[in-house]
Motif scaffolding. Structure first.
Motif, PDB file in Angstrom:
ATOM      1  N   ALA A  25      63.938  52.013 -51.417  1.00 49.48           N
ATOM      2  CA  ALA A  25      64.945  53.087 -51.397  1.00 49.48           C
ATOM      3  C   ALA A  25      65.188  53.611 -52.815  1.00 49.48           C
ATOM      4  CB  ALA A  25      66.247  52.590 -50.789  1.00 49.48           C
ATOM      5  N   SER A  26      64.088  53.711 -53.602  1.00 42.09           N
ATOM      6  CA  SER A  26      64.239  54.012 -55.015  1.00 42.09           C
ATOM      7  C   SER A  26      63.689  55.367 -55.406  1.00 42.09           C
ATOM      8  CB  SER A  26      63.541  52.927 -55.843  1.00 42.09           C
ATOM      9  OG  SER A  26      62.172  52.838 -55.482  1.00 42.09           O
ATOM     10  N   THR A  27      63.107  56.133 -54.491  1.00 43.51           N
ATOM     11  CA  THR A  27      62.548  57.422 -54.838  1.00 43.51           C
ATOM     12  C   THR A  27      63.312  58.522 -54.124  1.00 43.51           C
ATOM     13  OG1 THR A  27      60.941  57.456 -53.033  1.00 43.51           O
ATOM     14  CG2 THR A  27      60.273  56.353 -55.068  1.00 43.51           C
ATOM     15  N   GLU A  28      63.439  59.644 -54.812  1.00 42.00           N
ATOM     16  CA  GLU A  28      64.217  60.767 -54.284  1.00 42.00           C
ATOM     17  C   GLU A  28      63.671  61.228 -52.933  1.00 42.00           C
ATOM     18  OE1 GLU A  28      64.935  65.481 -55.379  1.00 42.00           O
ATOM     19  OE2 GLU A  28      64.031  64.118 -56.832  1.00 42.00           O
ATOM     20  N   GLY A  29      62.354  61.299 -52.822  1.00 40.66           N
ATOM     21  CA  GLY A  29      61.756  61.794 -51.590  1.00 40.66           C
ATOM     22  C   GLY A  29      61.572  60.746 -50.514  1.00 40.66           C
ATOM     23  N   GLY A  30      61.834  59.476 -50.837  1.00 46.10           N
ATOM     24  CA  GLY A  30      61.694  58.413 -49.849  1.00 46.10           C
ATOM     25  C   GLY A  30      60.267  58.051 -49.514  1.00 46.10           C
ATOM     26  N   LEU A  31      59.302  58.492 -50.342  1.00 46.04           N
ATOM     27  CA  LEU A  31      57.890  58.186 -50.122  1.00 46.04           C
ATOM     28  C   LEU A  31      57.253  57.790 -51.445  1.00 46.04           C
ATOM     29  CD1 LEU A  31      56.820  61.271 -47.943  1.00 46.04           C
ATOM     30  CD2 LEU A  31      57.263  58.957 -47.107  1.00 46.04           C
ATOM     31  N   GLU A  32      56.202  56.990 -51.361  1.00 47.18           N
ATOM     32  CA  GLU A  32      55.427  56.669 -52.553  1.00 47.18           C
ATOM     33  C   GLU A  32      53.974  56.453 -52.188  1.00 47.18           C
ATOM     34  OE1 GLU A  32      56.893  53.100 -54.390  1.00 47.18           O
ATOM     35  OE2 GLU A  32      55.882  51.795 -52.959  1.00 47.18           O
ATOM     36  N   ARG A  33      53.101  56.747 -53.138  1.00 47.28           N
ATOM     37  CA  ARG A  33      51.696  56.392 -53.032  1.00 47.28           C
ATOM     38  C   ARG A  33      51.512  54.969 -53.546  1.00 47.28           C
ATOM     39  NH1 ARG A  33      51.321  61.707 -54.601  1.00 47.28           N
ATOM     40  NH2 ARG A  33      49.840  63.023 -53.472  1.00 47.28           N
ATOM     41  N   VAL A  34      50.771  54.169 -52.829  1.00 45.97           N
ATOM     42  CA  VAL A  34      50.424  52.828 -53.286  1.00 45.97           C
ATOM     43  C   VAL A  34      48.931  52.838 -53.586  1.00 45.97           C
ATOM     44  CG1 VAL A  34      50.450  50.372 -52.778  1.00 45.97           C
ATOM     45  CG2 VAL A  34      52.236  51.848 -51.843  1.00 45.97           C
ATOM     46  N   LEU A  35      48.574  52.535 -54.806  1.00 42.28           N
ATOM     47  CA  LEU A  35      47.204  52.686 -55.266  1.00 42.28           C
ATOM     48  C   LEU A  35      46.388  51.416 -55.019  1.00 42.28           C
ATOM     49  CD1 LEU A  35      47.830  54.571 -58.629  1.00 42.28           C
ATOM     50  CD2 LEU A  35      47.801  55.447 -56.278  1.00 42.28           C
ATOM     51  N   PRO A  36      45.084  51.556 -54.888  1.00 44.54           N
ATOM     52  CA  PRO A  36      44.243  50.387 -54.580  1.00 44.54           C
ATOM     53  C   PRO A  36      44.093  49.466 -55.786  1.00 44.54           C
ATOM     54  CG  PRO A  36      42.873  52.316 -54.941  1.00 44.54           C
ATOM     55  CD  PRO A  36      44.290  52.809 -54.950  1.00 44.54           C
ATOM     56  N   THR A  37      44.160  48.173 -55.528  1.00 52.50           N
ATOM     57  CA  THR A  37      43.953  47.157 -56.569  1.00 52.50           C
ATOM     58  C   THR A  37      42.737  46.283 -56.285  1.00 52.50           C
ATOM     59  OG1 THR A  37      45.322  45.505 -55.453  1.00 52.50           O
ATOM     60  CG2 THR A  37      46.449  47.045 -56.922  1.00 52.50           C
ATOM     61  N   VAL A  67      49.574  41.839 -43.155  1.00 54.26           N
ATOM     62  CA  VAL A  67      48.510  41.526 -44.109  1.00 54.26           C
ATOM     63  C   VAL A  67      47.949  42.848 -44.610  1.00 54.26           C
ATOM     64  CG1 VAL A  67      46.273  40.453 -44.493  1.00 54.26           C
ATOM     65  CG2 VAL A  67      47.902  39.397 -42.929  1.00 54.26           C
ATOM     66  N   GLY A  68      48.008  43.053 -45.901  1.00 56.41           N
ATOM     67  CA  GLY A  68      47.409  44.232 -46.503  1.00 56.41           C
ATOM     68  C   GLY A  68      46.017  43.881 -46.989  1.00 56.41           C
ATOM     69  N   GLY A  69      44.994  44.469 -46.376  1.00 60.74           N
ATOM     70  CA  GLY A  69      43.622  44.174 -46.754  1.00 60.74           C
ATOM     71  C   GLY A  69      43.253  44.791 -48.094  1.00 60.74           C
ATOM     72  N   ALA A  70      42.155  44.316 -48.665  1.00 66.31           N
ATOM     73  CA  ALA A  70      41.648  44.898 -49.910  1.00 66.31           C
ATOM     74  C   ALA A  70      41.314  46.362 -49.665  1.00 66.31           C
ATOM     75  CB  ALA A  70      40.414  44.139 -50.380  1.00 66.31           C
ATOM     76  N   ARG A  71      41.617  47.203 -50.643  1.00 63.22           N
ATOM     77  CA  ARG A  71      41.445  48.642 -50.463  1.00 63.22           C
ATOM     78  C   ARG A  71      40.735  49.263 -51.656  1.00 63.22           C
ATOM     79  NH1 ARG A  71      45.325  50.532 -46.546  1.00 63.22           N
ATOM     80  NH2 ARG A  71      44.707  52.631 -47.132  1.00 63.22           N
ATOM     81  N   ALA A  72      40.060  50.380 -51.369  1.00 59.84           N
ATOM     82  CA  ALA A  72      39.577  51.267 -52.414  1.00 59.84           C
ATOM     83  C   ALA A  72      40.167  52.650 -52.186  1.00 59.84           C
ATOM     84  CB  ALA A  72      38.062  51.332 -52.411  1.00 59.84           C
ATOM     85  N   SER A  73      41.287  52.709 -51.464  1.00 61.05           N
ATOM     86  CA  SER A  73      41.937  53.981 -51.159  1.00 61.05           C
ATOM     87  C   SER A  73      43.438  53.803 -51.247  1.00 61.05           C
ATOM     88  CB  SER A  73      41.545  54.451 -49.754  1.00 61.05           C
ATOM     89  OG  SER A  73      41.885  53.470 -48.788  1.00 61.05           O
ATOM     90  N   TYR A  74      44.129  54.861 -51.625  1.00 67.93           N
ATOM     91  CA  TYR A  74      45.583  54.793 -51.656  1.00 67.93           C
ATOM     92  C   TYR A  74      46.136  55.023 -50.257  1.00 67.93           C
ATOM     93  CZ  TYR A  74      46.004  59.897 -51.261  1.00 67.93           C
ATOM     94  OH  TYR A  74      45.958  61.192 -50.820  1.00 67.93           O
ATOM     95  N   TYR A  75      47.403  54.662 -50.073  1.00 69.58           N
ATOM     96  CA  TYR A  75      48.106  55.015 -48.849  1.00 69.58           C
ATOM     97  C   TYR A  75      49.508  55.462 -49.214  1.00 69.58           C
ATOM     98  CZ  TYR A  75      50.130  50.256 -49.086  1.00 69.58           C
ATOM     99  OH  TYR A  75      50.774  49.108 -49.479  1.00 69.58           O
ATOM    100  N   VAL A  76      50.165  56.117 -48.285  1.00 72.66           N
ATOM    101  CA  VAL A  76      51.530  56.611 -48.484  1.00 72.66           C
ATOM    102  C   VAL A  76      52.457  55.842 -47.563  1.00 72.66           C
ATOM    103  CG1 VAL A  76      53.068  58.607 -48.287  1.00 72.66           C
ATOM    104  CG2 VAL A  76      50.735  58.904 -49.150  1.00 72.66           C
TER     105      VAL A  76
END
Length: 280
Positions: A25-37, A67-76
């Protein structure tokens, strides 16, 4: 957020345990991109709201134990509600040893933990909810993982273990494959089963993460210097990876100046971009 390293028996498998109390609940728009690690993680959301991803402009509910799998893509994802959570981040290649399934079957998506471990997950979530401090919740999570560890068998394949060490040092895929003594095709199979991503993709994510870490340390560094320092051939090479892994231009990313390099707030009314989330 409280975070710490696990106890010694878990350290070969788990990089970090963490617990948050009313976070998000920390962003004005209520959304964030989570980048691949390139890493896998496991989360118990203890609040009532499930994890919600944005797919094609519409929210998709994933669940409260994920469970968040390994990614090479971001998600919102939505971050409009405060959430209490407990989670762990695995070392690359280690998750299958605790989860009991090949990593590539979980890659590029979020999976309900109940689908992996069954009904014991709901019981564990209630036990975590009954604890009233982050420290107690981490201790309980650690005990649960230790019990799971005693039930598992096997170890990280030596070729994968060698590869992860060499990739972290910046070695190329071909040299590493040659060092393992396996054929290229066989090595890719072994690596995807353990890590979730093909080795070339994994090394690209590692290089990109190195670039983000350098940018966080020196936010005003020129893009050309940053590209060379992080091992890119040139600035356009870095630019292409930025677009692919973040959905943003490097300049736009720098202007947003995220507090956490891998969690980029989406301003209210701002474009969400090309999300690669997967429905579950």
């Amino acid at each position: 957020m409280l975070s710490r390293a696990p106890c010694p028996p878990l350290q070969p498998l788990v990089r970090m345990l963490w617990a948050s109390e009313g976070a998000e609940a920390s962003t004005e728009g209520g959304l964030e991109r989570v980048l691949p690690t390139g890493a896998m993680h496991l989360v118990f959301r203890l609040s009532d709201s499930p994890l919600r991803l944005l797919e094609g402009g519409r929210p998709q509910s994933v669940g409260r134990t994920v469970v968040g799998g390994a990614r090479a893509s971001y998600y919102v994802r939505e971050v409009s509600q405060p959430v209490s959570s407990v989670g762990i981040q695995f070392h690359a290649g280690a998750a299958p040893l605790l989860l009991g399934v090949p990593a590539h079957t979980l890659a590029e998506r979020h999976t309900a933990l109940e689908d992996v471990w069954g009904p014991v997950v709901a019981e564990m979530r209630e036990r975590l909810r009954a604890e009233h401090s982050p420290h107690a919740r981490l201790a309980l999570m650690e005990q649960w993982l230790l019990a799971r560890l005693r039930q598992t068998r096997g170890a990280l394949h030596p070729a994968v273990e060698l590869a992860l060490q060499r990739f972290a040092a910046g070695d190329g895929v071909k040299d590493v494959v040659d060092a393992t003594g396996y054929s290229h095709r066989r090595f890719i199979v072994l690596f995807r089963e353990a890590v979730g991503l093909p080795p070339k993709t994994y090394t690209r994510v590692l290089r990109f993460q190195d670039a983000l870490a350098r940018l966080a340390r020196c936010p005003d560094q020129s893009w050309s210097d940053l590209a060379l320092d992080a091992g890119y051939a040139d600035q356009p090479h870095l630019h292409r990876d930025f677009i692919e892994f973040t959905g943003l231009s490097p300049g736009r990313y720098r202007a947003l100046r995220p507090g956490n390099p891998n969690h980029v707030p989406i301003p209210s009314g701002g474009p969400v971009g090309r999300s690669k989330t997967f429905k579950t």
